[in-house]
Write a protein that holds these residues in place. Structure first.
Motif, PDB file in Angstrom:
ATOM      1  N   LEU A   1       0.832  -1.193   0.000  1.00 31.70           N
ATOM      2  CA  LEU A   1       0.000   0.000   0.000  1.00 31.70           C
ATOM      3  C   LEU A   1       0.876   1.256   0.000  1.00 31.70           C
ATOM      4  O   LEU A   1       0.638   2.194  -0.768  1.00 31.70           O
ATOM      5  N   ALA A   2       1.901   1.267   0.838  1.00 32.61           N
ATOM      6  CA  ALA A   2       2.820   2.413   0.890  1.00 32.61           C
ATOM      7  C   ALA A   2       3.541   2.581  -0.443  1.00 32.61           C
ATOM      8  O   ALA A   2       3.678   3.704  -0.953  1.00 32.61           O
ATOM      9  N   TRP A   3       3.984   1.486  -1.052  1.00 31.35           N
ATOM     10  CA  TRP A   3       4.666   1.555  -2.342  1.00 31.35           C
ATOM     11  C   TRP A   3       3.738   2.076  -3.437  1.00 31.35           C
ATOM     12  O   TRP A   3       4.127   2.900  -4.260  1.00 31.35           O
ATOM     13  N   ALA A   4       2.489   1.597  -3.442  1.00 29.27           N
ATOM     14  CA  ALA A   4       1.531   2.022  -4.465  1.00 29.27           C
ATOM     15  C   ALA A   4       1.235   3.520  -4.352  1.00 29.27           C
ATOM     16  O   ALA A   4       1.190   4.236  -5.364  1.00 29.27           O
ATOM     17  N   LEU A   5       1.036   4.007  -3.147  1.00 25.18           N
ATOM     18  CA  LEU A   5       0.769   5.430  -2.973  1.00 25.18           C
ATOM     19  C   LEU A   5       1.989   6.266  -3.344  1.00 25.18           C
ATOM     20  O   LEU A   5       1.862   7.329  -3.953  1.00 25.18           O
ATOM     21  N   ARG A   6       3.176   5.782  -2.999  1.00 28.11           N
ATOM     22  CA  ARG A   6       4.399   6.510  -3.361  1.00 28.11           C
ATOM     23  C   ARG A   6       4.566   6.566  -4.879  1.00 28.11           C
ATOM     24  O   ARG A   6       4.899   7.604  -5.448  1.00 28.11           O
ATOM     25  N   SER A   7       4.306   5.458  -5.555  1.00 28.65           N
ATOM     26  CA  SER A   7       4.390   5.429  -7.025  1.00 28.65           C
ATOM     27  C   SER A   7       3.362   6.351  -7.649  1.00 28.65           C
ATOM     28  O   SER A   7       3.632   7.021  -8.646  1.00 28.65           O
ATOM     29  N   ASN A   8       2.170   6.399  -7.060  1.00 33.62           N
ATOM     30  CA  ASN A   8       1.121   7.274  -7.548  1.00 33.62           C
ATOM     31  C   ASN A   8       1.559   8.738  -7.469  1.00 33.62           C
ATOM     32  O   ASN A   8       1.355   9.506  -8.407  1.00 33.62           O
ATOM     33  N   PHE A   9       2.171   9.126  -6.373  1.00 35.03           N
ATOM     34  CA  PHE A   9       2.618  10.512  -6.237  1.00 35.03           C
ATOM     35  C   PHE A   9       3.791  10.818  -7.160  1.00 35.03           C
ATOM     36  O   PHE A   9       3.895  11.926  -7.685  1.00 35.03           O
ATOM     37  N   LYS A  10       4.656   9.847  -7.381  1.00 38.76           N
ATOM     38  CA  LYS A  10       5.764  10.076  -8.315  1.00 38.76           C
ATOM     39  C   LYS A  10       5.247  10.283  -9.735  1.00 38.76           C
ATOM     40  O   LYS A  10       5.736  11.147 -10.462  1.00 38.76           O
ATOM     41  N   SER A  11       4.265   9.491 -10.140  1.00 37.87           N
ATOM     42  CA  SER A  11       3.734   9.630 -11.499  1.00 37.87           C
ATOM     43  C   SER A  11       2.953  10.918 -11.663  1.00 37.87           C
ATOM     44  O   SER A  11       2.773  11.398 -12.775  1.00 37.87           O
ATOM     45  N   GLY A  12       2.506  11.503 -10.580  1.00 43.22           N
ATOM     46  CA  GLY A  12       1.761  12.758 -10.642  1.00 43.22           C
ATOM     47  C   GLY A  12       2.650  13.973 -10.751  1.00 43.22           C
ATOM     48  O   GLY A  12       2.167  15.100 -10.796  1.00 43.22           O
ATOM     49  N   GLY A  13       3.958  13.776 -10.811  1.00 40.63           N
ATOM     50  CA  GLY A  13       4.872  14.905 -10.904  1.00 40.63           C
ATOM     51  C   GLY A  13       4.924  15.522 -12.283  1.00 40.63           C
ATOM     52  O   GLY A  13       5.442  16.618 -12.458  1.00 40.63           O
ATOM     53  N   GLY A  14       4.399  14.834 -13.272  1.00 41.85           N
ATOM     54  CA  GLY A  14       4.404  15.368 -14.629  1.00 41.85           C
ATOM     55  C   GLY A  14       3.323  16.417 -14.805  1.00 41.85           C
ATOM     56  O   GLY A  14       2.345  16.460 -14.064  1.00 41.85           O
ATOM     57  N   HIS A  15       3.519  17.268 -15.778  1.00 40.10           N
ATOM     58  CA  HIS A  15       2.518  18.291 -16.083  1.00 40.10           C
ATOM     59  C   HIS A  15       2.705  18.778 -17.514  1.00 40.10           C
ATOM     60  O   HIS A  15       3.684  18.442 -18.169  1.00 40.10           O
ATOM     61  N   GLU A  16       1.746  19.549 -17.977  1.00 38.27           N
ATOM     62  CA  GLU A  16       1.809  20.170 -19.294  1.00 38.27           C
ATOM     63  C   GLU A  16       1.579  21.666 -19.120  1.00 38.27           C
ATOM     64  O   GLU A  16       0.758  22.078 -18.299  1.00 38.27           O
TER      65      GLU A  16
END
Length: 160
Positions: free
Chosen positions: A55-70
């Motif tokens: 669960l901790a890994w999944a949430l951490r990965s989710n936040f890392k993938s959210g670092g992108g933007h346009e």
């Protein structure tokens, strides 16, 4: 500058709330593991620890993938689309605002895809947004392009 728009992925939890969620699940599992230990079912405990770690890994990965933007910037004589990946890699696309059109393609399931089209090129914009957000962003970009076209004349200095 006619338009300066930054699009970021939606996140349902902040980092602090995600941390609290992992701690709460870990606390509940700790209480459950004490009960399993008392009942002699200790082989269940490593799986509970693995669940909290996943669960901790999944949430951490989710936040890392959210670092992108346009980022869309309409200034001077260019509409610039800058895409930044979650790893920080940037891609820059420049379009001529006089010839750029906003295209919203509706799918049979009610989804919408937003494209910027000019000179035979189509760029997908805001793929991480919801369909209503894409429609709203498309309207904002269309309005900005219309204001740009009304307020300036085409640059013909390079046509010699």
């Amino acid at each position: 500058m006619v338009l300066d728009l930054t699009l970021t992925p939606n996140r349902s939890l902040s980092r602090d709330h995600a941390r609290w969620l992992v701690l709460a699940v870990g606390g509940v599992f700790l209480l459950g593991s004490i009960r399993f230990l008392v009942l002699g079912l200790w082989p269940v405990i490593p799986f509970m620890i693995a669940d909290v770690a996943l669960l901790a890994w999944a949430l951490r990965s989710n936040f890392k993938s959210g670092g992108g933007h346009e980022r869309l910037v309409l200034a001077d004589d260019a509409l610039t689309l800058t895409r930044v990946s979650a790893l920080g890699e940037a891609w820059v696309e420049r379009l001529e605002p006089w010839y750029t059109r906003v295209q919203i393609e509706e799918t049979p399931l009610g989804d919408a895809h937003l494209f910027l089209a000019a000179h035979g090129r189509r760029l997908l914009v805001g793929h991480f947004l919801s369909a209503p957000e894409r429609r709203a962003v498309g309207a904002v970009i269309s309005d900005a392009l219309a204001r740009y076209r009304d307020g300036s004349s085409p640059n013909t200095s390079a046509m010699a």
